[in-house]
Design a protein around this motif. Sequence first.
Motif, PDB file in Angstrom:
ATOM      1  N   VAL A  17       1.270   0.260   2.037  1.00  0.00           N
ATOM      2  CA  VAL A  17       0.161   0.075   1.103  1.00  0.00           C
ATOM      3  C   VAL A  17      -0.892  -0.815   1.745  1.00  0.00           C
ATOM      4  N   ALA A  18      -2.116  -0.696   1.222  1.00  0.00           N
ATOM      5  CA  ALA A  18      -3.227  -1.531   1.680  1.00  0.00           C
ATOM      6  C   ALA A  18      -4.285  -1.553   0.594  1.00  0.00           C
ATOM      7  N   PRO A  19      -5.072  -2.639   0.500  1.00  0.00           N
ATOM      8  CA  PRO A  19      -6.174  -2.651  -0.450  1.00  0.00           C
ATOM      9  C   PRO A  19      -7.090  -1.460  -0.215  1.00  0.00           C
ATOM     10  N   ALA A  20      -7.555  -0.845  -1.282  1.00  0.00           N
ATOM     11  CA  ALA A  20      -8.369   0.361  -1.160  1.00  0.00           C
ATOM     12  C   ALA A  20      -9.629   0.086  -0.350  1.00  0.00           C
ATOM     13  N   GLY A  21      -9.839   0.894   0.680  1.00  0.00           N
ATOM     14  CA  GLY A  21     -11.067   0.832   1.448  1.00  0.00           C
ATOM     15  C   GLY A  21     -11.142  -0.227   2.522  1.00  0.00           C
ATOM     16  N   GLN A  22     -10.123  -1.068   2.626  1.00  0.00           N
ATOM     17  CA  GLN A  22     -10.217  -2.121   3.624  1.00  0.00           C
ATOM     18  C   GLN A  22      -8.841  -2.751   3.845  1.00  0.00           C
ATOM     19  N   PRO A  73      -3.622  -8.187  -8.477  1.00  0.00           N
ATOM     20  CA  PRO A  73      -4.201  -6.979  -9.072  1.00  0.00           C
ATOM     21  C   PRO A  73      -5.283  -6.389  -8.168  1.00  0.00           C
ATOM     22  N   GLY A  74      -5.530  -5.105  -8.347  1.00  0.00           N
ATOM     23  CA  GLY A  74      -6.567  -4.436  -7.571  1.00  0.00           C
ATOM     24  C   GLY A  74      -6.230  -2.974  -7.355  1.00  0.00           C
ATOM     25  N   ARG A  75      -7.044  -2.329  -6.538  1.00  0.00           N
ATOM     26  CA  ARG A  75      -6.843  -0.935  -6.194  1.00  0.00           C
ATOM     27  C   ARG A  75      -6.214  -0.861  -4.806  1.00  0.00           C
ATOM     28  N   VAL A 130       6.262  11.622  10.637  1.00  0.00           N
ATOM     29  CA  VAL A 130       5.025  12.221  10.145  1.00  0.00           C
ATOM     30  C   VAL A 130       4.556  11.431   8.934  1.00  0.00           C
ATOM     31  N   THR A 131       3.248  11.390   8.740  1.00  0.00           N
ATOM     32  CA  THR A 131       2.697  10.683   7.593  1.00  0.00           C
ATOM     33  C   THR A 131       2.583  11.622   6.398  1.00  0.00           C
ATOM     34  N   ALA A 132       2.549  11.007   5.200  1.00  0.00           N
ATOM     35  CA  ALA A 132       2.433  11.761   3.953  1.00  0.00           C
ATOM     36  C   ALA A 132       1.348  11.122   3.109  1.00  0.00           C
ATOM     37  N   ALA A 133       0.201  11.782   3.015  1.00  0.00           N
ATOM     38  CA  ALA A 133      -0.899  11.265   2.206  1.00  0.00           C
ATOM     39  C   ALA A 133      -0.556  11.367   0.730  1.00  0.00           C
ATOM     40  N   SER A 134      -1.070  10.434  -0.048  1.00  0.00           N
ATOM     41  CA  SER A 134      -0.803  10.412  -1.476  1.00  0.00           C
ATOM     42  C   SER A 134      -1.723  11.371  -2.214  1.00  0.00           C
ATOM     43  N   ALA A 135      -1.173  12.075  -3.181  1.00  0.00           N
ATOM     44  CA  ALA A 135      -1.977  12.944  -4.034  1.00  0.00           C
ATOM     45  C   ALA A 135      -2.722  12.097  -5.052  1.00  0.00           C
ATOM     46  N   GLY A 136      -4.011  12.345  -5.197  1.00  0.00           N
ATOM     47  CA  GLY A 136      -4.791  11.587  -6.162  1.00  0.00           C
ATOM     48  C   GLY A 136      -5.456  10.387  -5.528  1.00  0.00           C
ATOM     49  N   GLY A 137      -6.035   9.553  -6.372  1.00  0.00           N
ATOM     50  CA  GLY A 137      -6.782   8.400  -5.907  1.00  0.00           C
ATOM     51  C   GLY A 137      -5.917   7.180  -5.688  1.00  0.00           C
ATOM     52  N   PRO A 138      -6.544   6.036  -5.433  1.00  0.00           N
ATOM     53  CA  PRO A 138      -5.801   4.795  -5.208  1.00  0.00           C
ATOM     54  C   PRO A 138      -4.969   4.390  -6.420  1.00  0.00           C
ATOM     55  N   LEU A 139      -3.931   3.613  -6.159  1.00  0.00           N
ATOM     56  CA  LEU A 139      -3.108   3.049  -7.221  1.00  0.00           C
ATOM     57  C   LEU A 139      -3.865   1.895  -7.880  1.00  0.00           C
ATOM     58  N   GLN A 140      -3.710   1.763  -9.174  1.00  0.00           N
ATOM     59  CA  GLN A 140      -4.329   0.655  -9.893  1.00  0.00           C
ATOM     60  C   GLN A 140      -3.246  -0.351 -10.260  1.00  0.00           C
ATOM     61  N   VAL A 141      -3.345  -1.551  -9.756  1.00  0.00           N
ATOM     62  CA  VAL A 141      -2.391  -2.621 -10.026  1.00  0.00           C
ATOM     63  C   VAL A 141      -3.068  -3.644 -10.932  1.00  0.00           C
ATOM     64  N   VAL A 142      -2.409  -3.984 -12.031  1.00  0.00           N
ATOM     65  CA  VAL A 142      -2.976  -4.937 -12.994  1.00  0.00           C
ATOM     66  C   VAL A 142      -2.078  -6.167 -13.087  1.00  0.00           C
ATOM     67  N   GLY A 143      -2.622  -7.232 -13.667  1.00  0.00           N
ATOM     68  CA  GLY A 143      -1.826  -8.437 -13.848  1.00  0.00           C
ATOM     69  C   GLY A 143      -0.707  -8.222 -14.859  1.00  0.00           C
ATOM     70  N   ARG A 144      -1.017  -7.475 -15.898  1.00  0.00           N
ATOM     71  CA  ARG A 144      -0.029  -7.143 -16.923  1.00  0.00           C
ATOM     72  C   ARG A 144      -0.506  -5.894 -17.639  1.00  0.00           C
ATOM     73  N   ASP A 145       0.385  -4.930 -17.839  1.00  0.00           N
ATOM     74  CA  ASP A 145      -0.015  -3.723 -18.547  1.00  0.00           C
ATOM     75  C   ASP A 145       0.343  -3.836 -20.027  1.00  0.00           C
ATOM     76  N   ARG A 146      -0.054  -2.842 -20.793  1.00  0.00           N
ATOM     77  CA  ARG A 146       0.117  -2.887 -22.243  1.00  0.00           C
ATOM     78  C   ARG A 146       1.480  -2.373 -22.693  1.00  0.00           C
TER      79      ARG A 146
END
Length: 331
Positions: free
Chosen positions: A103-108, A153-155, A169-185
């Motif tokens: 994993v890595a922060p989205a975009g950087q 938290p972050g993307r 071999v690498t495996a790209a993730s389907a869909g966009g970045p993961l969203q990590v929050v401090g606490r979910d509902r």
Amino acid sequence: MAVFSRRILIAAALVAGALVPACGGGDSDQNGQAETPPPVASPEDFPKPQGRTLAQLWNEYGAGGPVLSPSVSQLTSGRNRFGFGLFDRARAQIADAPAAVYVAPAGQGAARGPFPARYESLAVEPQFQSRSVSDDPDSAKTVYVADIPFERPGRYEVLGMARLDDRLVTAASAGGPLQVVGRDRVPGVGDPAPRTNTPTEASVGGNLEQIDTRVPPSTMHETNFADVVGKKPVILLFATPALCQSRVCGPVVDIAEQVKARHEGEAEFIHMEIFNNNRVEQGYRPQVQEWNLPTEPWVFAIDRNGRIAARIEGAFSARELEAALKKATRG
């Protein structure tokens, strides 16, 4: 959009329509276990990032590999159970290869990992397999699970890596970045469980098809959750075998039936459907809304004091459910 994100979307398009969490899989024996589970993965089996980005790992270890399809959507700061499936270009699930994720922060930023994944079988003993599962060739059989710590938290972007035919071999993730929050509902470990009323066989006059899309209906409709929470341990499973978009609801209800039989009397097992009148267009049942569930399936293990001892989103194995049950019955 980051370069790596664009590559993710391209890879996802290769298997569009088939990216369902943990569907497909291999054969199982009469004890409900995979005949040939993959070798256990360890961090030493995969390269250390050493400051490289996910895009650099992607370039170095082979574009055009399988696609990683997450089976979870709720991620918070700290350690997370991350379930996923791997799919090849023919839309078939890969379930026999050692795998890990980065994993890595989205975009950087530099990648973190590898976080080795373990194989979890969703098979059950024959007497617990429903027709809902046996008649569906696409129902889930396996899932990979990795434990990933997110520092804040972050993307985040995620990249899988698998060893296929003695090569990485690498495996790209389907869909966009993961969203990590401090606490979910969604109610979490340590929270008091919402005192939800759930329908029972008695409340529908014995017509279980009103409250269960499994064929045959499960045996987990004897008790109203509100009547037992805070009095005894409870396993509360939200799943819709016939209407589940991820094709994992049928298998996990079968798993709950098996665990219930193996641990008779240790806890109350309750199965809750997802949609009003079992029709998707009529929206979520009030119980699903009360628990703030954005996806299905979910299972919660609640202790005798009415507090959540464990929760799992998406596909899970009998071993994982038994571990959750143990947390709820401890003490």
